[in-house]
Design a protein around this motif. Structure first.
Motif, PDB file in Angstrom:
ATOM      1  N   ILE A  66       0.840  -1.204   0.000  1.00 49.62           N
ATOM      2  CA  ILE A  66       0.000   0.000   0.000  1.00 49.62           C
ATOM      3  C   ILE A  66       0.874   1.253   0.000  1.00 49.62           C
ATOM      4  O   ILE A  66       0.636   2.207  -0.749  1.00 49.62           O
ATOM      5  CB  ILE A  66      -0.938   0.002   1.218  1.00 49.62           C
ATOM      6  CG1 ILE A  66      -1.924  -1.167   1.125  1.00 49.62           C
ATOM      7  CG2 ILE A  66      -1.668   1.329   1.345  1.00 49.62           C
ATOM      8  CD1 ILE A  66      -2.787  -1.339   2.340  1.00 49.62           C
ATOM      9  N   ARG A  67       1.912   1.239   0.828  1.00 46.08           N
ATOM     10  CA  ARG A  67       2.797   2.399   0.918  1.00 46.08           C
ATOM     11  C   ARG A  67       3.615   2.580  -0.357  1.00 46.08           C
ATOM     12  O   ARG A  67       3.872   3.704  -0.780  1.00 46.08           O
ATOM     13  CB  ARG A  67       3.704   2.245   2.142  1.00 46.08           C
ATOM     14  CG  ARG A  67       2.965   2.489   3.445  1.00 46.08           C
ATOM     15  CD  ARG A  67       3.615   1.855   4.653  1.00 46.08           C
ATOM     16  NE  ARG A  67       2.890   2.229   5.873  1.00 46.08           N
ATOM     17  CZ  ARG A  67       1.746   1.664   6.244  1.00 46.08           C
ATOM     18  NH1 ARG A  67       1.227   0.709   5.501  1.00 46.08           N
ATOM     19  NH2 ARG A  67       1.130   2.047   7.344  1.00 46.08           N
ATOM     20  N   LEU A  68       4.021   1.470  -0.958  1.00 46.99           N
ATOM     21  CA  LEU A  68       4.788   1.556  -2.199  1.00 46.99           C
ATOM     22  C   LEU A  68       3.943   2.159  -3.316  1.00 46.99           C
ATOM     23  O   LEU A  68       4.401   3.052  -4.041  1.00 46.99           O
ATOM     24  CB  LEU A  68       5.275   0.160  -2.593  1.00 46.99           C
ATOM     25  CG  LEU A  68       6.194   0.062  -3.820  1.00 46.99           C
ATOM     26  CD1 LEU A  68       7.519   0.757  -3.539  1.00 46.99           C
ATOM     27  CD2 LEU A  68       6.424  -1.400  -4.192  1.00 46.99           C
ATOM     28  N   ALA A  69       2.707   1.687  -3.454  1.00 48.76           N
ATOM     29  CA  ALA A  69       1.820   2.224  -4.483  1.00 48.76           C
ATOM     30  C   ALA A  69       1.547   3.702  -4.259  1.00 48.76           C
ATOM     31  O   ALA A  69       1.543   4.511  -5.198  1.00 48.76           O
ATOM     32  CB  ALA A  69       0.515   1.432  -4.500  1.00 48.76           C
ATOM     33  N   ARG A  70       1.334   4.073  -2.986  1.00 46.35           N
ATOM     34  CA  ARG A  70       1.081   5.482  -2.670  1.00 46.35           C
ATOM     35  C   ARG A  70       2.299   6.341  -3.004  1.00 46.35           C
ATOM     36  O   ARG A  70       2.162   7.448  -3.533  1.00 46.35           O
ATOM     37  CB  ARG A  70       0.728   5.631  -1.198  1.00 46.35           C
ATOM     38  CG  ARG A  70       0.366   7.072  -0.808  1.00 46.35           C
ATOM     39  CD  ARG A  70       0.353   7.237   0.711  1.00 46.35           C
ATOM     40  NE  ARG A  70      -0.515   6.258   1.336  1.00 46.35           N
ATOM     41  CZ  ARG A  70      -0.260   5.683   2.499  1.00 46.35           C
ATOM     42  NH1 ARG A  70       0.859   5.975   3.155  1.00 46.35           N
ATOM     43  NH2 ARG A  70      -1.107   4.809   3.019  1.00 46.35           N
ATOM     44  N   ALA A  71       3.490   5.815  -2.721  1.00 47.68           N
ATOM     45  CA  ALA A  71       4.708   6.591  -2.987  1.00 47.68           C
ATOM     46  C   ALA A  71       4.849   6.885  -4.478  1.00 47.68           C
ATOM     47  O   ALA A  71       5.179   8.011  -4.873  1.00 47.68           O
ATOM     48  CB  ALA A  71       5.928   5.821  -2.478  1.00 47.68           C
ATOM     49  N   TYR A  72       4.587   5.880  -5.320  1.00 49.39           N
ATOM     50  CA  TYR A  72       4.689   6.104  -6.764  1.00 49.39           C
ATOM     51  C   TYR A  72       3.603   7.065  -7.244  1.00 49.39           C
ATOM     52  O   TYR A  72       3.861   7.939  -8.092  1.00 49.39           O
ATOM     53  CB  TYR A  72       4.595   4.776  -7.510  1.00 49.39           C
ATOM     54  CG  TYR A  72       5.919   4.064  -7.605  1.00 49.39           C
ATOM     55  CD1 TYR A  72       6.917   4.529  -8.465  1.00 49.39           C
ATOM     56  CD2 TYR A  72       6.186   2.938  -6.839  1.00 49.39           C
ATOM     57  CE1 TYR A  72       8.144   3.881  -8.548  1.00 49.39           C
ATOM     58  CE2 TYR A  72       7.411   2.290  -6.918  1.00 49.39           C
ATOM     59  CZ  TYR A  72       8.386   2.766  -7.779  1.00 49.39           C
ATOM     60  OH  TYR A  72       9.606   2.136  -7.848  1.00 49.39           O
ATOM     61  N   GLU A  73       2.405   6.919  -6.719  1.00 48.96           N
ATOM     62  CA  GLU A  73       1.330   7.818  -7.116  1.00 48.96           C
ATOM     63  C   GLU A  73       1.670   9.261  -6.757  1.00 48.96           C
ATOM     64  O   GLU A  73       1.495  10.181  -7.573  1.00 48.96           O
ATOM     65  CB  GLU A  73       0.032   7.393  -6.448  1.00 48.96           C
ATOM     66  CG  GLU A  73      -1.163   8.259  -6.852  1.00 48.96           C
ATOM     67  CD  GLU A  73      -2.441   7.817  -6.176  1.00 48.96           C
ATOM     68  OE1 GLU A  73      -3.511   8.006  -6.774  1.00 48.96           O
ATOM     69  OE2 GLU A  73      -2.360   7.297  -5.043  1.00 48.96           O
ATOM     70  N   GLU A  74       2.179   9.467  -5.544  1.00 48.12           N
ATOM     71  CA  GLU A  74       2.502  10.824  -5.108  1.00 48.12           C
ATOM     72  C   GLU A  74       3.672  11.417  -5.876  1.00 48.12           C
ATOM     73  O   GLU A  74       3.736  12.631  -6.087  1.00 48.12           O
ATOM     74  CB  GLU A  74       2.798  10.826  -3.604  1.00 48.12           C
ATOM     75  CG  GLU A  74       1.572  10.550  -2.742  1.00 48.12           C
ATOM     76  CD  GLU A  74       1.890  10.479  -1.258  1.00 48.12           C
ATOM     77  OE1 GLU A  74       3.104  10.421  -0.917  1.00 48.12           O
ATOM     78  OE2 GLU A  74       0.949  10.462  -0.447  1.00 48.12           O
ATOM     79  N   ALA A  75       4.605  10.562  -6.319  1.00 47.13           N
ATOM     80  CA  ALA A  75       5.758  11.065  -7.080  1.00 47.13           C
ATOM     81  C   ALA A  75       5.396  11.377  -8.519  1.00 47.13           C
ATOM     82  O   ALA A  75       5.910  12.342  -9.105  1.00 47.13           O
ATOM     83  CB  ALA A  75       6.891  10.042  -7.028  1.00 47.13           C
ATOM     84  N   LEU A  76       4.507  10.590  -9.116  1.00 47.85           N
ATOM     85  CA  LEU A  76       4.214  10.729 -10.541  1.00 47.85           C
ATOM     86  C   LEU A  76       3.017  11.623 -10.845  1.00 47.85           C
ATOM     87  O   LEU A  76       2.953  12.238 -11.910  1.00 47.85           O
ATOM     88  CB  LEU A  76       3.994   9.347 -11.163  1.00 47.85           C
ATOM     89  CG  LEU A  76       5.261   8.496 -11.291  1.00 47.85           C
ATOM     90  CD1 LEU A  76       4.909   7.034 -11.552  1.00 47.85           C
ATOM     91  CD2 LEU A  76       6.157   9.027 -12.400  1.00 47.85           C
ATOM     92  N   SER A  77       2.065  11.715  -9.915  1.00 48.48           N
ATOM     93  CA  SER A  77       0.860  12.501 -10.201  1.00 48.48           C
ATOM     94  C   SER A  77       1.134  13.987 -10.438  1.00 48.48           C
ATOM     95  O   SER A  77       0.440  14.604 -11.264  1.00 48.48           O
ATOM     96  CB  SER A  77      -0.173  12.325  -9.084  1.00 48.48           C
ATOM     97  OG  SER A  77       0.329  12.765  -7.840  1.00 48.48           O
TER      98      SER A  77
END
Length: 372
Positions: free
Chosen positions: A89-100
Motif C-alpha cells: 500500500i505504501r509503495l503504491a502510494r509513494a509512486y502515485e505521489e511522485a508521478l501525479s
C-alpha cells in the motif's frame, strides 16, 4: 563515448527495474523520497517524448517490515508476506505521489511466476498491461509477495523485469543496479578489471565472468542479471545495467553514463511470432473468404468469420487457422475455449454477451497473438 545502441531516447517502450535498496534506506527503513522524485522526473521526460514506461519495483517487504517492527535479515515466509501486504500500500502510494504532479496516472500490477508460465494468465496480464499503456497509465509491477510461495516465486525482480519486458513487447529493459555494468574481473580486487560497454551475445565466456562474481556484486546478483539479459534479448529487448543510486538515473543513462548494454537478438514482434509458431496446435479454426481477406490485411480474427471449430482447447491455447479449402492461413492463441468458440462462431462480436452470459473479448484471436 560512442553513441549507444539502442538509443534510450528513441525507444518506443521501456521497462525499468528498481531494487529495494534504491527506494528504501537500509538503516532507517524509510522511503528515499528525493531519489524517487528524480526518477519520476525521468519517467515524465520519457513519456513526454511519446515513450511508454513500465516500472518493475521491489520495496514492499522493505517498507512493510519497518512499519511492523520486524527485524532485519531473513524472515519466515508468513512474516515476509505480512510485510509485503503492509508495504505494498505504501509503495503504491509513494509512486502515485511522485508521478501525479507530472500528470501521470499509475496502476498497480501484481504477478507471480505462474502468471507467465500459464498461457491463459499470461494473455490476461498482457492484455491488462497493454490496456493500461493504451490509456496512458504507467504500470507499477511487482511480484505478489502476499500470496507467492517459494514454489511460485520469481525470486528476484531482475528476471521478473525481463519477463515483463517480453510480455509487453518492450524494446529496452533497464536494470538500475548498485554497479555500473558487467566487468571482466572484480573491480574491488582487480585493478585491471574493465567494464564491458556492450555485449553483442551472451557467450559461455560472458557467463563465466558473472559466475565468478566478477561484477562486484554478490555472486548471485550478476548471475540473475545475465539470466534476465538472455530472456530480454531473445525476446527482442536490448538491456542495460547501470548505476541506479545517482540522481535522475535514466537521464544519466541517456546522456551516456557508464553502463553495459546487451544487444537485442531480434525485435519484439518477430520474437513473439516465432514463439507462437513453435507451439503445438490444440485445434483448428476454419474461416470464410471474408475472414481470410481480413487476416491477409493484418486484422484480428472475429467470431463472425469462423465457420467451423475443430479439436478441444482452452483459452490461451494455440490453434491453426485454415481456409474453407483446407489451406493453412496461420496460427494463434485463442481467447476462447473450443466450446465457447463453437457457441459464437459466425456471430457478431456484439452478440457474445447474450450467447455466453458474459461480455467476452471482441476477437477470437487478436492479431498480436497470431502469426500468418
Amino acid at each position: 563515448m560512442a553513441t549507444l545502441t539502442p538509443d534510450l531516447a528513441a525507444a518506443r517502450r521501456i521497462v525499468v527495474k528498481i531494487g529495494s535498496a534504491l527506494l528504501v534506506d537500509r538503516a532507517t527503513g524509510a522511503l528515499r523520497a528525493d531519489w524517487l522524485h528524480g526518477l519520476a522526473a525521468d519517467v515524465a521526460a520519457l513519456r513526454g517524448r511519446g515513450t511508454d514506461v513500465v516500472l518493475v519495483s521491489s520495496g514492499s517487504i522493505a517498507l512493510g517490515r519497518g512499519v511492523l517492527g520486524l527485524p532485519s535479515g531473513g524472515l519466515p515466509l508468513e512474516q515476509s508476506q505480512a510485510a509485503a501486504s503492509v508495504g505494498q500500500i505504501r509503495l503504491a502510494r509513494a509512486y502515485e505521489e511522485a508521478l501525479s504532479p507530472h500528470g501521470i496516472v499509475t496502476g498497480q500490477v501484481l504477478v507471480t511466476l505462474e502468471d507467465s508460465a500459464d498461457r491463459r494468465r499470461y494473455l490476461n496480464s498482457r492484455a491488462t498491461m497493454e490496456t493500461l499503456l493504451s490509456l496512458g497509465v504507467t504500470p507499477i509491477v511487482n511480484e505478489n509477495d502476499t500470496v507467492a510461495t517459494d514454489e511460485i516465486r520469481y525470486g528476484d525482480n531482475d528476471r521478473l523485469a525481463a519477463q515483463v519486458a517480453v510480455t509487453v513487447g518492450a524494446d529496452v529493459l533497464v536494470l538500475l543496479s548498485d554497479v555500473d555494468g558487467l566487468y571482466t574481473g572484480n573491480p574491488q580486487v582487480d585493478p585491471a578489471a574493465t567494464r564491458l560497454d556492450r555485449v553483442e551475445r551472451i557467450t559461455p565466456e560472458i557467463e563465466a565472468m558473472a559466475g565468478e562474481g566478477t561484477s562486484g556484486l554478490s555472486k548471485g546478483g550478476m548471475v540473475t542479471k545475465l539470466m534476465a539479459a538472455r530472456v530480454a534479448t531473445e525476446g527482442g529487448a536490448a538491456m542495460a545495467i547501470t548505476l541506479g543510486a545517482v540522481d535522475r538515473p535514466l537521464a544519466a543513462l541517456a546522456g551516456g553514463a557508464p553502463a553495459t548494454w546487451f544487444a537485442a537478438q531480434t525485435d519484439p514482434k518477430a520474437a513473439r511470432k516465432k514463439w507462437i509458431a513453435a507451439m503445438k496446435p490444440m485445434g483448428s479454426l476454419v474461416v470464410d473468404a471474408g475472414a481470410e481477406a481480413a487476416l491477409a490485411d493484418g486484422r484480428s480474427l472475429l467470431p463472425a468469420g469462423v465457420t467451423a471449430v475443430e479439436g478441444r482447447f482452452g483459452r490461451g491455447d494455440p490453434v491453426t487457422i485454415r481456409s474453407a479449402s483446407g489451406a493453412h492461413l496461420g496460427a494463434g492463441l485463442t481467447r476462447y475455449t473450443a466450446a465457447e468458440a463453437r457457441a459464437i462462431l459466425g456471430r457478431r462480436s456484439a452478440d457474445i454477451e447474450a450467447i455466453l452470459g458474459y461480455k467476452g473479448r471482441a476477437a477470437l484471436i487478436h492479431r498480436d497473438d497470431m502469426v500468418t
